[in-house]
Scaffold this motif. Structure first.
Motif, PDB file in Angstrom:
ATOM      1  N   ILE A   1     -43.353 -49.644-103.854  1.00 25.81           N
ATOM      2  CA  ILE A   1     -43.828 -50.454-102.725  1.00 25.81           C
ATOM      3  C   ILE A   1     -43.320 -51.870-102.948  1.00 25.81           C
ATOM      4  N   VAL A   2     -42.572 -52.397-101.975  1.00 24.83           N
ATOM      5  CA  VAL A   2     -42.001 -53.740-102.116  1.00 24.83           C
ATOM      6  C   VAL A   2     -42.760 -54.720-101.216  1.00 24.83           C
ATOM      7  N   ALA A   3     -43.337 -55.735-101.842  1.00 31.13           N
ATOM      8  CA  ALA A   3     -44.070 -56.777-101.111  1.00 31.13           C
ATOM      9  C   ALA A   3     -43.163 -57.985-100.922  1.00 31.13           C
ATOM     10  N   ARG A   4     -43.424 -58.747 -99.875  1.00 28.63           N
ATOM     11  CA  ARG A   4     -42.697 -60.002 -99.651  1.00 28.63           C
ATOM     12  C   ARG A   4     -43.708 -61.142 -99.670  1.00 28.63           C
ATOM     13  N   MET A   5     -43.259 -62.300-100.087  1.00 28.35           N
ATOM     14  CA  MET A   5     -44.131 -63.462-100.277  1.00 28.35           C
ATOM     15  C   MET A   5     -45.017 -63.737 -99.050  1.00 28.35           C
ATOM     16  N   GLY A   6     -44.453 -63.559 -97.858  1.00 24.87           N
ATOM     17  CA  GLY A   6     -45.191 -63.925 -96.644  1.00 24.87           C
ATOM     18  C   GLY A   6     -45.973 -62.800 -95.998  1.00 24.87           C
ATOM     19  N   ASP A   7     -45.979 -61.606 -96.620  1.00 27.20           N
ATOM     20  CA  ASP A   7     -46.606 -60.420 -96.006  1.00 27.20           C
ATOM     21  C   ASP A   7     -47.985 -60.655 -95.410  1.00 27.20           C
ATOM     22  N   LEU A   8     -48.834 -61.333 -96.159  1.00 28.48           N
ATOM     23  CA  LEU A   8     -50.239 -61.463 -95.734  1.00 28.48           C
ATOM     24  C   LEU A   8     -50.579 -62.867 -95.236  1.00 28.48           C
ATOM     25  N   LEU A   9     -49.543 -63.661 -94.961  1.00 22.54           N
ATOM     26  CA  LEU A   9     -49.793 -65.048 -94.541  1.00 22.54           C
ATOM     27  C   LEU A   9     -49.944 -65.196 -93.026  1.00 22.54           C
TER      28      LEU A   9
ATOM     29  N   GLY B   1     -48.420 -63.806 -88.930  1.00 26.15           N
ATOM     30  CA  GLY B   1     -47.185 -63.668 -88.151  1.00 26.15           C
ATOM     31  C   GLY B   1     -46.099 -64.694 -88.366  1.00 26.15           C
ATOM     32  N   VAL B   2     -46.204 -65.827 -87.670  1.00 24.35           N
ATOM     33  CA  VAL B   2     -45.143 -66.833 -87.701  1.00 24.35           C
ATOM     34  C   VAL B   2     -44.979 -67.425 -89.097  1.00 24.35           C
ATOM     35  N   LYS B   3     -46.107 -67.803 -89.703  1.00 26.83           N
ATOM     36  CA  LYS B   3     -46.033 -68.432 -91.030  1.00 26.83           C
ATOM     37  C   LYS B   3     -45.411 -67.473 -92.048  1.00 26.83           C
ATOM     38  N   GLY B   4     -45.840 -66.207 -92.008  1.00 31.18           N
ATOM     39  CA  GLY B   4     -45.309 -65.218 -92.938  1.00 31.18           C
ATOM     40  C   GLY B   4     -43.809 -65.056 -92.789  1.00 31.18           C
ATOM     41  N   ALA B   5     -43.353 -65.019 -91.538  1.00 28.53           N
ATOM     42  CA  ALA B   5     -41.918 -64.861 -91.270  1.00 28.53           C
ATOM     43  C   ALA B   5     -41.136 -66.061 -91.788  1.00 28.53           C
ATOM     44  N   ILE B   6     -41.682 -67.243 -91.577  1.00 27.18           N
ATOM     45  CA  ILE B   6     -41.007 -68.466 -92.054  1.00 27.18           C
ATOM     46  C   ILE B   6     -40.922 -68.464 -93.581  1.00 27.18           C
ATOM     47  N   VAL B   7     -42.038 -68.141 -94.227  1.00 29.72           N
ATOM     48  CA  VAL B   7     -42.054 -68.125 -95.701  1.00 29.72           C
ATOM     49  C   VAL B   7     -41.038 -67.115 -96.229  1.00 29.72           C
ATOM     50  N   ASN B   8     -41.010 -65.921 -95.642  1.00 27.54           N
ATOM     51  CA  ASN B   8     -40.055 -64.904 -96.103  1.00 27.54           C
ATOM     52  C   ASN B   8     -38.612 -65.370 -95.923  1.00 27.54           C
ATOM     53  N   PHE B   9     -38.353 -66.038 -94.812  1.00 30.11           N
ATOM     54  CA  PHE B   9     -36.996 -66.545 -94.549  1.00 30.11           C
ATOM     55  C   PHE B   9     -36.608 -67.611 -95.578  1.00 30.11           C
ATOM     56  N   VAL B  10     -37.524 -68.541 -95.817  1.00 31.63           N
ATOM     57  CA  VAL B  10     -37.247 -69.642 -96.759  1.00 31.63           C
ATOM     58  C   VAL B  10     -37.035 -69.097 -98.169  1.00 31.63           C
ATOM     59  N   VAL B  11     -37.927 -68.178 -98.591  1.00 31.03           N
ATOM     60  CA  VAL B  11     -37.832 -67.621 -99.945  1.00 31.03           C
ATOM     61  C   VAL B  11     -36.504 -66.898-100.154  1.00 31.03           C
ATOM     62  N   SER B  12     -36.106 -66.080 -99.175  1.00 33.90           N
ATOM     63  CA  SER B  12     -34.902 -65.264 -99.385  1.00 33.90           C
ATOM     64  C   SER B  12     -33.605 -65.969 -98.985  1.00 33.90           C
ATOM     65  N   LYS B  13     -33.619 -66.689 -97.860  1.00 32.69           N
ATOM     66  CA  LYS B  13     -32.354 -67.236 -97.340  1.00 32.69           C
ATOM     67  C   LYS B  13     -32.103 -68.701 -97.732  1.00 32.69           C
ATOM     68  N   VAL B  14     -33.155 -69.502 -97.760  1.00 27.32           N
ATOM     69  CA  VAL B  14     -32.978 -70.930 -98.058  1.00 27.32           C
ATOM     70  C   VAL B  14     -33.004 -71.171 -99.566  1.00 27.32           C
ATOM     71  N   LYS B  15     -34.098 -70.726-100.206  1.00 26.78           N
ATOM     72  CA  LYS B  15     -34.219 -70.955-101.651  1.00 26.78           C
ATOM     73  C   LYS B  15     -33.468 -69.900-102.469  1.00 26.78           C
ATOM     74  N   LYS B  16     -33.038 -68.830-101.798  1.00 27.15           N
ATOM     75  CA  LYS B  16     -32.276 -67.755-102.451  1.00 27.15           C
ATOM     76  C   LYS B  16     -32.985 -67.242-103.717  1.00 27.15           C
ATOM     77  N   MET B  17     -34.284 -66.932-103.542  1.00 26.32           N
ATOM     78  CA  MET B  17     -35.093 -66.490-104.678  1.00 26.32           C
ATOM     79  C   MET B  17     -35.173 -64.965-104.786  1.00 26.32           C
TER      80      MET B  17
END
Length: 565
Positions: free
Chosen positions: A147-155, A157-173
């Motif tokens: 089971i793969v969780a993402r940082m923004g899963d439980l944050l 709708g909009v906030k979760g999507a933004i966090v997931n985008f920043v974590v993966s695409k901006v900060k490249k984490m």
């Protein structure tokens, strides 16, 4: 055994606790979910989850796991930092009748592979930031469900999507990974909402957690913690702090700072499970190393309980913004994992008005075995008194009790002591006495009031910011490098983390550099295990039978060291 130390207890702390008031940790959790349903249980990145929401989500996740055919007692690994999915996951796993295997998310593939195989894990819940590590080893483990969780899963709708985008695409984490059969955390909750969790009959002797601890043999071992072990420790910690928490001004809902990693037994018991029992709000800090970001979070709340290690207290004290915070709500600060230094303790009480009550314990004791009084007003330099229902003995090399004032191995007996090491009766036999004491490997002395002081370590273990590092593991891996003929690892003092590993190496390849060896270690060990210094030698001190003498290396005056990057 005469528990003379009870005379030193604060008023209101009982001599014993009764863990039989709960059938299991699930009983404790479900009572809290009902009792505190409307309260906020956790907050992370400004998103709150109530006890009712944890209840509902864990039922869905637990039902999903059951639907995969996992049998009672199956091991489910959790490879998450302090994010909202963590408390949901452990509640789900326990409610479904399974055993939680806590995994450090920063483990290297080598470390992860060993743990998943040793535990016989059927499933793993992992944050996507660490999924690449799982991909590396999955085929070599018994794990069938990921089971793969993402940082923004439980944050939300909009906030979760933004966090997931920043974590993966901006900060490249999020390193690239491929786990085609994996299911997302959100999908699991969606699928689980159409299923029903089947209640499981759990009792005190069912296994709740496999808590992995370094091995003196160089192999990490799972401390088998039964439901009764962890239940007992939650109730011991509760009883110990209650008189202080009850003092005026009363707080309707206590706020706990959860900056210690939840996969570590200290935070698991002192923040997550104790917090559940008392209906507290836990502030989850995913990255406490970001001190400025951490301080910004602290500024939003009037915190009451602050468990931490010396390193973290020290880091905060050296931050100018932290010194401006309002500490008027602080009631209890617990120091554990490593020794609390007098200078840090003195600065902390001067700034916050709340003393650091140092305690002591191990993964094998769920963890708390001793603690200073929560109402102590000054630094004692000790690890405190045995907590309720706990006995401490100081043993000589033959395992016989020593008189007060003499130093020997600290041994612990109580309901919080593990059932043994998972599938390792030989290792269990080395640490358990016939009358039920667990031998800690630490050398201590007890005074006439019952206070215990650690004076040395029997084992060669290195303690880095509260994490155990075993020289054997470091040496065994470094010896696989073709350029190394011999090596030895010891702990050396460090201002930030108490100790750090230092490696002594005899080269097989005369051209081997410290930088090359550091790079090798970086790939093999998680950060805190990586040697900080490397020193090349022509030979290492040995006994007459050829055993390398680490103690001689420790006792030498320091020479020039090559520090890691």
């Amino acid at each position: 055994m005469d528990r003379f130390w009870l005379k030193s207890y604060p008023q209101g702390v009982p001599a014993d606790i009764d863990y039989t008031q709960y059938r299991s940790l699930v009983h404790l959790m479900e009572e809290a979910f009902r009792k505190f349903a409307a309260r906020n249980a956790y907050v992370c990145m400004d998103k709150f989850l109530t006890y009712a929401e944890i209840d509902a989500m864990s039922l869905k996740l637990g039902a999903w796991l059951q639907a995969k055919g996992l049998k009672k007692g199956a091991r489910v690994a959790v490879m998450l930092p302090n994010v909202l999915q963590y408390p949901v996951s452990i509640a789900a796993i326990l409610r479904a009748g399974y055993t939680v295997v806590n995994v450090n998310p920063l483990y290297t593939p080598r470390e992860l592979e060993h743990q998943l195989n040793d535990a016989g894990a059927d499933a793993i819940i992992v944050l996507e930031n660490f999924a690449a590590t799982v991909e590396h080893v999955l085929a070599k483990t018994p794990v069938k469900h990921v089971i793969v969780a993402r940082m923004g899963d439980l944050l939300g709708g909009v906030k979760g999507a933004i966090v997931n985008f920043v974590v993966s695409k901006v900060k490249k984490m999020v390193p690239a990974y491929s786990l085609p059969a994996a299911v997302s955390f959100r999908q699991v909750l969606a699928e689980g909402s159409g299923l029903s969790l089947q209640p499981v009959d759990l009792d005190h002797d069912d296994v709740a957690f496999l808590q992995y601890t370094g091995g003196t043999t160089g192999v990490s071992k799972g401390a088998t913690l039964l439901h009764r072990n962890v239940l007992a420790n939650v109730l011991q910690a509760d009883a110990w702090m209650q008189p202080t928490l009850d003092k005026e001004p009363k707080v309707e809902q206590l706020i706990i700072v959860c900056a210690l990693p939840l996969y570590h037994i200290f935070a698991l018991t002192s923040c997550c499970l104790l917090g559940t029992r008392i209906g507290a709000l836990n502030i989850l800090i995913p990255n406490p190393r970001d001190i400025p970001g951490f301080v910004k979070e602290l500024a939003k709340y009037k915190v009451n309980m602050f468990p931490a290690v010396n390193t973290l207290y020290n880091g905060l004290l050296n931050n100018a913004e932290f010194q401006k915070l309002d500490f008027s709500g602080l009631k209890v600060c617990n120091g554990g994992g490593m020794a609390v230094q007098r200078a840090v303790a003195d600065r902390w009480i001067k700034l916050t008005g709340c003393p650091i009550a140092e305690g002591y314990g191990l993964s094998e004791t769920s963890p708390v075995a001793t603690c200073n009084r929560a109402d102590a007003t000054e630094y004692t330099g000790t690890i405190g008194l045995p907590v309720p229902s706990t006995e401490i003995a100081i043993l000589d090399d033959e395992g016989e009790p020593l008189p007060l004032g003499q130093s020997g191995e600290i041994a612990i007996r109580g309901p919080q002591v593990m059932a043994g090491y998972w599938n390792r009766p030989d290792e269990t036999a080395k640490v358990m006495t016939p009358d039920g004491f667990f031998k800690s490997g630490d050398v201590g002395v007890m005074d006439e009031r019952g206070y215990v002081k650690i004076v040395d370590r029997k084992k060669d273990m290195i303690l880095v910011s509260g994490f155990n590092v075993y020289p054997n593991e470091i040496e065994d891996v470094v010896m696989t490098h073709p350029g190394v003929l011999e090596c030895a690892c010891i702990g050396v003092p460090d201002a930030n983390s108490g100790e750090v590993p230092k490696l002594f190496v005899v080269r097989r390849d005369p051209n081997l550099t410290a930088e090359q060896l550091m790079e090798f270690c970086k790939q093999q060990f998680t950060g805190y295990k990586k040697p900080k210094y490397i020193e090349f030698r022509n030979e290492l001190p040995k006994s007459n039978v050829g055993k390398i003498l680490r103690r001689e290396l420790r006792d030498e005056k320091p020479r020039d060291e090559k520090k890691s990057a």
